[in-house]
Design a protein around this motif. Sequence first.
Motif, mmCIF file in Angstrom:
data_model
loop_
_atom_site.group_PDB
_atom_site.id
_atom_site.type_symbol
_atom_site.label_atom_id
_atom_site.label_comp_id
_atom_site.label_asym_id
_atom_site.label_seq_id
_atom_site.Cartn_x
_atom_site.Cartn_y
_atom_site.Cartn_z
ATOM 1 N N CYS A 182 -11.322 9.625 0.017
ATOM 2 C CA CYS A 182 -11.604 8.897 -1.222
ATOM 3 C C CYS A 182 -11.373 7.407 -1.023
ATOM 4 C CB CYS A 182 -10.729 9.430 -2.349
ATOM 5 S SG CYS A 182 -8.978 9.083 -2.123
ATOM 6 N N HIS A 183 -11.728 6.675 -2.036
ATOM 7 C CA HIS A 183 -11.501 5.233 -2.067
ATOM 8 C C HIS A 183 -10.711 4.858 -3.320
ATOM 9 C CE1 HIS A 183 -14.256 4.097 1.263
ATOM 10 N NE2 HIS A 183 -14.828 5.239 0.937
ATOM 11 N N GLN A 184 -10.109 5.839 -3.985
ATOM 12 C CA GLN A 184 -9.449 5.607 -5.267
ATOM 13 C C GLN A 184 -8.263 4.656 -5.175
ATOM 14 O OE1 GLN A 184 -8.570 9.519 -6.670
ATOM 15 N NE2 GLN A 184 -10.630 9.868 -7.450
ATOM 16 N N ALA A 185 -7.627 4.564 -4.046
ATOM 17 C CA ALA A 185 -6.469 3.674 -3.906
ATOM 18 C C ALA A 185 -6.868 2.312 -3.336
ATOM 19 C CB ALA A 185 -5.404 4.317 -3.024
ATOM 20 N N ASP A 186 -8.146 2.139 -2.979
ATOM 21 C CA ASP A 186 -8.586 0.869 -2.390
ATOM 22 C C ASP A 186 -8.199 -0.321 -3.274
ATOM 23 O OD1 ASP A 186 -9.607 2.070 -0.173
ATOM 24 O OD2 ASP A 186 -11.698 1.536 -0.553
ATOM 25 N N GLY A 187 -7.734 -1.371 -2.630
ATOM 26 C CA GLY A 187 -7.342 -2.585 -3.325
ATOM 27 C C GLY A 187 -5.867 -2.612 -3.699
ATOM 28 N N ARG A 188 -5.174 -1.521 -3.495
ATOM 29 C CA ARG A 188 -3.753 -1.459 -3.842
ATOM 30 C C ARG A 188 -2.893 -1.765 -2.621
ATOM 31 N NH1 ARG A 188 -3.336 3.969 -7.600
ATOM 32 N NH2 ARG A 188 -5.168 3.509 -8.857
ATOM 33 N N THR A 189 -1.845 -2.529 -2.856
ATOM 34 C CA THR A 189 -0.865 -2.849 -1.818
ATOM 35 C C THR A 189 0.521 -2.603 -2.392
ATOM 36 O OG1 THR A 189 -2.288 -4.512 -0.811
ATOM 37 C CG2 THR A 189 0.061 -4.673 -0.327
ATOM 38 N N TYR A 190 1.325 -1.878 -1.645
ATOM 39 C CA TYR A 190 2.688 -1.558 -2.058
ATOM 40 C C TYR A 190 3.653 -2.164 -1.045
ATOM 41 C CZ TYR A 190 0.402 1.932 -4.971
ATOM 42 O OH TYR A 190 -0.404 2.558 -5.888
ATOM 43 N N ARG A 191 4.746 -2.708 -1.544
ATOM 44 C CA ARG A 191 5.814 -3.191 -0.661
ATOM 45 C C ARG A 191 7.034 -2.336 -0.923
ATOM 46 N NH1 ARG A 191 3.970 -8.869 -1.693
ATOM 47 N NH2 ARG A 191 2.547 -9.214 0.048
ATOM 48 N N GLY A 192 7.683 -1.934 0.171
ATOM 49 C CA GLY A 192 8.826 -1.060 -0.025
ATOM 50 C C GLY A 192 9.770 -1.006 1.146
ATOM 51 N N ARG A 193 10.763 -0.142 0.985
ATOM 52 C CA ARG A 193 11.824 0.050 1.974
ATOM 53 C C ARG A 193 11.531 1.278 2.810
ATOM 54 N NH1 ARG A 193 17.522 -0.717 0.000
ATOM 55 N NH2 ARG A 193 17.623 1.407 0.754
ATOM 56 N N VAL A 194 11.888 1.184 4.077
ATOM 57 C CA VAL A 194 11.777 2.312 4.993
ATOM 58 C C VAL A 194 13.180 2.712 5.398
ATOM 59 C CG1 VAL A 194 10.941 3.070 7.246
ATOM 60 C CG2 VAL A 194 9.549 1.517 5.869
ATOM 61 N N LEU A 225 9.857 12.092 14.205
ATOM 62 C CA LEU A 225 10.835 11.345 13.419
ATOM 63 C C LEU A 225 10.270 11.132 12.020
ATOM 64 C CD1 LEU A 225 11.809 8.564 15.992
ATOM 65 C CD2 LEU A 225 13.097 10.634 15.432
ATOM 66 N N ARG A 226 11.055 11.441 10.990
ATOM 67 C CA ARG A 226 10.615 11.241 9.613
ATOM 68 C C ARG A 226 11.248 9.980 9.054
ATOM 69 N NH1 ARG A 226 9.527 15.641 5.181
ATOM 70 N NH2 ARG A 226 7.744 15.719 6.571
ATOM 71 N N PHE A 227 10.405 9.142 8.466
ATOM 72 C CA PHE A 227 10.834 7.924 7.799
ATOM 73 C C PHE A 227 10.432 8.021 6.337
ATOM 74 C CE2 PHE A 227 10.367 6.857 12.224
ATOM 75 C CZ PHE A 227 11.454 6.031 12.485
ATOM 76 N N ASP A 228 11.364 7.733 5.435
ATOM 77 C CA ASP A 228 11.066 7.741 4.004
ATOM 78 C C ASP A 228 10.619 6.352 3.577
ATOM 79 O OD1 ASP A 228 11.774 10.480 3.428
ATOM 80 O OD2 ASP A 228 13.841 9.873 3.837
ATOM 81 N N LEU A 229 9.714 6.329 2.613
ATOM 82 C CA LEU A 229 9.138 5.083 2.128
ATOM 83 C C LEU A 229 9.152 5.099 0.606
ATOM 84 C CD1 LEU A 229 7.421 2.468 2.518
ATOM 85 C CD2 LEU A 229 5.413 3.951 2.586
ATOM 86 N N SER A 230 9.682 4.048 0.006
ATOM 87 C CA SER A 230 9.621 3.912 -1.444
ATOM 88 C C SER A 230 9.437 2.439 -1.783
ATOM 89 C CB SER A 230 10.884 4.467 -2.109
ATOM 90 O OG SER A 230 12.015 3.748 -1.684
ATOM 91 N N GLY A 231 8.622 2.187 -2.815
ATOM 92 C CA GLY A 231 8.377 0.802 -3.183
ATOM 93 C C GLY A 231 7.557 0.676 -4.445
ATOM 94 N N ARG A 232 7.120 -0.557 -4.697
ATOM 95 C CA ARG A 232 6.362 -0.886 -5.902
ATOM 96 C C ARG A 232 5.048 -1.560 -5.523
ATOM 97 N NH1 ARG A 232 8.441 0.548 -10.043
ATOM 98 N NH2 ARG A 232 7.181 -0.674 -11.467
ATOM 99 N N ILE A 233 4.109 -1.443 -6.446
ATOM 100 C CA ILE A 233 2.795 -2.039 -6.217
ATOM 101 C C ILE A 233 2.886 -3.560 -6.271
ATOM 102 C CG2 ILE A 233 2.045 -2.042 -8.644
ATOM 103 C CD1 ILE A 233 -0.711 -0.981 -7.479
ATOM 104 N N GLN A 234 2.119 -4.219 -5.421
ATOM 105 C CA GLN A 234 2.059 -5.674 -5.396
ATOM 106 C C GLN A 234 0.690 -6.174 -5.841
ATOM 107 O OE1 GLN A 234 4.846 -7.634 -4.667
ATOM 108 N NE2 GLN A 234 5.747 -5.599 -4.877
ATOM 109 N N VAL A 235 -0.357 -5.463 -5.487
ATOM 110 C CA VAL A 235 -1.712 -5.842 -5.841
ATOM 111 C C VAL A 235 -2.380 -4.647 -6.465
ATOM 112 C CG1 VAL A 235 -3.932 -6.665 -4.986
ATOM 113 C CG2 VAL A 235 -1.825 -7.474 -3.933
ATOM 114 N N ASP A 236 -2.873 -4.789 -7.692
ATOM 115 C CA ASP A 236 -3.515 -3.690 -8.407
ATOM 116 C C ASP A 236 -4.921 -4.106 -8.818
ATOM 117 O OD1 ASP A 236 -2.415 -1.578 -11.160
ATOM 118 O OD2 ASP A 236 -4.313 -1.666 -10.112
ATOM 119 N N PRO A 237 -5.951 -3.342 -8.408
ATOM 120 C CA PRO A 237 -7.321 -3.740 -8.714
ATOM 121 C C PRO A 237 -7.650 -3.664 -10.213
ATOM 122 C CG PRO A 237 -7.296 -1.557 -7.773
ATOM 123 C CD PRO A 237 -5.891 -2.107 -7.680
#
Length: 144
Positions: A35-47, A129-141
């Motif tokens: 899909c392309h439903q998330a296109d244009g979105r950028t999230y910044r977060g912690r690993v 190796l598993r890395f967890d990722l959590s964050g918030r949106i920075q750019v929303d189309p």
Amino acid sequence: MTELFPTVRTLVLMGAFLLSLTGLAQTDSVATTTCHQADGRTYRGRVTHNGIMEGNTELSFRDGACHLRVGRGWGFSPGQYACEQESGGMRVTSRLESRSQGHLNVDVLLLDGTVDGHFDWEKPGQHALRFDLSGRIQVDPTVP
């Protein structure tokens, strides 16, 4: 020799037909679609890894591809992503490849402007190796 050609041709056609049926069966049984439903979105977060902070990263979606900033330094190329609606949000999965470092399997839930999930680093000859990722949106189309 002339009788061999129709037999080989028939076998090849039958094989192609069976492969196409297998592909259809797999497509019907899988709930995700590219899909392309998330296109244009950028999230910044912690690993984090095993609860220990590893750093910050950026996860973005452009042109049907998933980009993970932390993976770029290791040679991971963006990968197509698939998505499906889940728990009021959107589950996104992707596989990023690197010739020397194996691959990263990304599995995140996008919900109310947040990202939460993980990526597994699978390198040949080593345990994943598993890395967890959590964050918030920075750019929303959807925001002008």
